[in-house]
Design a protein around this motif. Structure first.
Motif, PDB file in Angstrom:
ATOM      1  N   GLU A 200       0.725  -1.278   0.050  1.00  0.00           N
ATOM      2  CA  GLU A 200      -0.019   0.020  -0.068  1.00  0.00           C
ATOM      3  C   GLU A 200       0.952   1.064  -0.187  1.00  0.00           C
ATOM      4  N   ALA A 201       1.856   1.119   0.815  1.00  0.00           N
ATOM      5  CA  ALA A 201       2.760   2.444   0.808  1.00  0.00           C
ATOM      6  C   ALA A 201       3.443   2.589  -0.686  1.00  0.00           C
ATOM      7  N   LEU A 202       3.786   1.775  -1.427  1.00  0.00           N
ATOM      8  CA  LEU A 202       4.074   1.616  -2.719  1.00  0.00           C
ATOM      9  C   LEU A 202       3.056   2.128  -4.020  1.00  0.00           C
ATOM     10  N   GLY A 203       1.728   2.376  -3.356  1.00  0.00           N
ATOM     11  CA  GLY A 203       0.786   2.739  -4.362  1.00  0.00           C
ATOM     12  C   GLY A 203      -0.333   1.857  -4.741  1.00  0.00           C
ATOM     13  N   TYR A 204      -0.074   0.488  -4.343  1.00  0.00           N
ATOM     14  CA  TYR A 204      -0.819  -0.559  -4.674  1.00  0.00           C
ATOM     15  C   TYR A 204      -2.127  -0.689  -3.939  1.00  0.00           C
ATOM     16  N   ASN A 205      -3.253  -1.248  -4.709  1.00  0.00           N
ATOM     17  CA  ASN A 205      -4.514  -1.413  -4.206  1.00  0.00           C
ATOM     18  C   ASN A 205      -4.131  -2.900  -3.633  1.00  0.00           C
ATOM     19  N   VAL A 206      -4.639  -3.034  -2.496  1.00  0.00           N
ATOM     20  CA  VAL A 206      -4.340  -4.685  -1.923  1.00  0.00           C
ATOM     21  C   VAL A 206      -5.462  -5.273  -1.689  1.00  0.00           C
ATOM     22  N   GLU A 207      -5.769  -6.582  -2.136  1.00  0.00           N
ATOM     23  CA  GLU A 207      -7.099  -7.063  -1.758  1.00  0.00           C
ATOM     24  C   GLU A 207      -6.739  -8.609  -1.107  1.00  0.00           C
ATOM     25  N   ASP A 208      -6.846  -8.856  -0.144  1.00  0.00           N
ATOM     26  CA  ASP A 208      -6.430 -10.243   0.526  1.00  0.00           C
ATOM     27  C   ASP A 208      -7.392 -11.153   0.051  1.00  0.00           C
ATOM     28  N   VAL A 209      -6.769 -12.121  -0.682  1.00  0.00           N
ATOM     29  CA  VAL A 209      -7.759 -13.450  -1.310  1.00  0.00           C
ATOM     30  C   VAL A 209      -7.312 -14.558  -0.760  1.00  0.00           C
ATOM     31  N   GLY A 210      -6.501 -14.783   0.129  1.00  0.00           N
ATOM     32  CA  GLY A 210      -5.817 -15.979   0.747  1.00  0.00           C
ATOM     33  C   GLY A 210      -6.901 -16.894   0.822  1.00  0.00           C
ATOM     34  N   SER A 211      -8.207 -16.548   1.530  1.00  0.00           N
ATOM     35  CA  SER A 211      -9.326 -17.717   1.796  1.00  0.00           C
ATOM     36  C   SER A 211      -9.465 -18.329   0.485  1.00  0.00           C
ATOM     37  N   GLN A 212      -9.364 -17.757  -0.584  1.00  0.00           N
ATOM     38  CA  GLN A 212      -9.868 -18.500  -1.901  1.00  0.00           C
ATOM     39  C   GLN A 212      -8.894 -19.496  -2.599  1.00  0.00           C
ATOM     40  N   LYS A 213      -7.876 -19.617  -1.732  1.00  0.00           N
ATOM     41  CA  LYS A 213      -6.711 -20.695  -2.138  1.00  0.00           C
ATOM     42  C   LYS A 213      -6.513 -20.646  -3.494  1.00  0.00           C
ATOM     43  N   LEU A 214      -5.963 -19.287  -4.089  1.00  0.00           N
ATOM     44  CA  LEU A 214      -5.564 -19.256  -5.451  1.00  0.00           C
ATOM     45  C   LEU A 214      -4.289 -19.740  -5.762  1.00  0.00           C
ATOM     46  N   GLY A 215      -3.464 -19.695  -4.850  1.00  0.00           N
ATOM     47  CA  GLY A 215      -1.964 -19.852  -4.883  1.00  0.00           C
ATOM     48  C   GLY A 215      -1.190 -18.762  -4.356  1.00  0.00           C
ATOM     49  N   TRP A 216      -1.801 -17.619  -3.993  1.00  0.00           N
ATOM     50  CA  TRP A 216      -1.139 -16.406  -3.533  1.00  0.00           C
ATOM     51  C   TRP A 216      -2.266 -15.964  -2.394  1.00  0.00           C
ATOM     52  N   ASP A 217      -1.760 -14.942  -1.498  1.00  0.00           N
ATOM     53  CA  ASP A 217      -2.494 -14.445  -0.585  1.00  0.00           C
ATOM     54  C   ASP A 217      -3.018 -13.056  -0.879  1.00  0.00           C
ATOM     55  N   LEU A 218      -2.147 -12.225  -1.791  1.00  0.00           N
ATOM     56  CA  LEU A 218      -2.520 -10.722  -1.845  1.00  0.00           C
ATOM     57  C   LEU A 218      -2.596 -10.345  -3.284  1.00  0.00           C
TER      58      LEU A 218
END
Length: 445
Positions: A343-361
């Motif tokens: 977020e400090a780098l200017g990204y919009n961050v979405e936590d998707v860890g519960s979806q088990k996609l293979g990544w968390d954010l």
């Protein structure tokens, strides 16, 4: 055994344990004559389920010629001591009230042709364990609810039709390092250093007859599971339904202690929960008193393996070594730190860890583009951790994937970012252990 007959067996066993008898009447309706210890007699209507709601009829709300004193609602997967014993008049009035509302909403409805009526668990929850309504004193109940004071040992049941214990032993295995449990207050109580018994359910003959097959210890709290793969599952549907494991240190006995020998050893042992509620989900248990009664039948309890409990655990809160509860706290701290970084780098961050996609954010920015960030947190200083197969697949196939690892997460957190290529090069093994100690972080030159 059908669900109905299993429910009847559990009811009869519980009534006997409380000093009475339960005799079913002939006919399609499950009516049971209860003879209480004081000589009183009651008639109950039995309803049994293994999932969903109990099933009744709308006409059950109408007066009837045969007086019923109580309804008993049994869930074969729950402790029979907590069965709902409901006053019959209350039950009749409750059903009739719902039927009246149903008819008022549409007067064209017909009770006779649309007679099915479901009874949800919450409607009868307040009647849990009310055995006193049929002359069975609540004080006569054995330890139906587990506490730290009355727990003798956890009992982990194995159904050979679900998990092939005979194949497991034939392959030279003699140690159980974990077992599946359901999410309830009992499994939440499990911790390090509690006694554990492996109990085989099913018939009393064959390759794996019913009885005690292992003794040992629990070596930590339950943990959520991502991967249940293995060579010994016989029922894929039950395998897929597993959400929780308990780490164990259970030694398989050279010779099992058969159920018939357990029953014959002391009269009170016939009331063990594995006999009263054979279909109840794991974990089952025995009390301290019951364990003391068993002692003359059991071999010497094995010492706990000093190395047990240091096993690898993989869960929805991340993968890592040691205590799953601590792992979860570490992972949460790591997620918070990495989120703040992007977020400090200017990204919009979405936590998707519960979806088990293979990544968390999922991190997106008009300037910086897209990053799919897998987050790992470790309590120590070494960047050594575990990846699931799904996470490694994403690293291999997704050009936006990268790794953020937080070391010393609970003391002096330090963040480093690695590329997918870094991770893949250092990954090995079935669950892909990764050591980035000698790899430079992204952007470090």
């Amino acid at each position: 055994m059908s669900v109905q007959s299993d429910g009847l067996e559990q009811l009869q066993s519980e009534v006997r344990r409380r000093g009475g008898t339960a005799v079913p009447r002939a006919g399609r309706e499950a009516l049971i004559d209860i003879n209480a210890p004081d000589g009183s007699r009651y008639l109950v209507k039995l309803k049994t389920k293994q999932s969903g709601d109990w099933q009744a009829q709308k006409t059950d709300g109408a007066p009837r010629s045969v007086r019923i004193d109580a309804w008993v609602f049994v869930d074969v997967h729950q402790p029979i001591g907590n069965a709902r014993v409901v006053d019959a008049k209350w039950m009749r009035d409750d059903i009739q009230g719902q039927v009246d509302d149903w008819l008022a909403a549409d007067p064209s409805r017909n009770v006779r042709t649309q007679n099915h009526h479901k009874i949800e668990e919450f409607r009868v929850a307040e009647w849990s364990g009310r055995w006193d309504l049929i002359g069975l004193s609540a004080a006569a109940a054995s330890e139906g609810r587990v506490t730290e004071d009355n727990l003798g040992a956890w009992v982990f049941k194995c159904n050979p039709k679900v998990w092939k214990l005979d194949d497991f032993i034939a392959d030279g295995n003699d140690w159980i390092e974990n077992w599946s449990v359901v999410e309830n207050y009992r499994s939440a109580m499990i911790g390090d250093g509690q006694r554990a018994i492996l109990w085989v359910s099913g018939p009393e003959t064959g390759n794996t007859p019913r009885g005690i097959w292992g003794l040992g210890w629990t070596v930590g709290p339950r943990y959520p599971v991502v991967d249940t793969s293995g060579d010994y599952w016989a029922n894929l549907e039950r395998q897929a339904a597993v959400d929780w494991f308990v780490p164990t240190d259970i030694v398989v006995l050279d010779e099992p202690i058969l159920a018939a020998d357990v029953r014959a050893h002391h009269p009170d042992l016939q009331h063990l929960e594995v006999f009263r509620s054979p279909q109840q989900a794991n974990p089952s248990w025995i009390s301290k008193r019951e364990l003391a009664l068993l002692e003359g039948l059991l071999p010497e309890w094995p010492d706990r393996d000093a190395q047990a409990g240091g096993t690898i655990t993989i869960g929805s809160a991340g993968a890592g070594y040691g205590n799953p509860v601590t792992n979860k706290i570490v992972e949460e701290e790591a997620i918070a730190m990495v989120t703040a970084h992007y977020e400090a780098l200017g990204y919009n961050v979405e936590d998707v860890g519960s979806q088990k996609l293979g990544w968390d954010l999922t991190c997106s920015s008009r300037i910086n583009g897209l990053a799919r960030v897998e987050v790992k947190g470790v309590a120590g200083q070494d960047p050594l951790f575990l990846l699931t197969r799904n996470e490694l697949r994403s690293a291999r196939e997704d050009k936006y994937w990268e790794l953020a690892i937080v070391t010393s997460a609970l003391t002096d957190p330090t963040l480093a970012i690695y590329t997918a290529e870094n991770v893949i090069e250092q990954s090995e093994g079935y669950v892909y252990q990764v050591d980035l100690g000698d790899t430079k972080p992204k952007g470090s030159g």
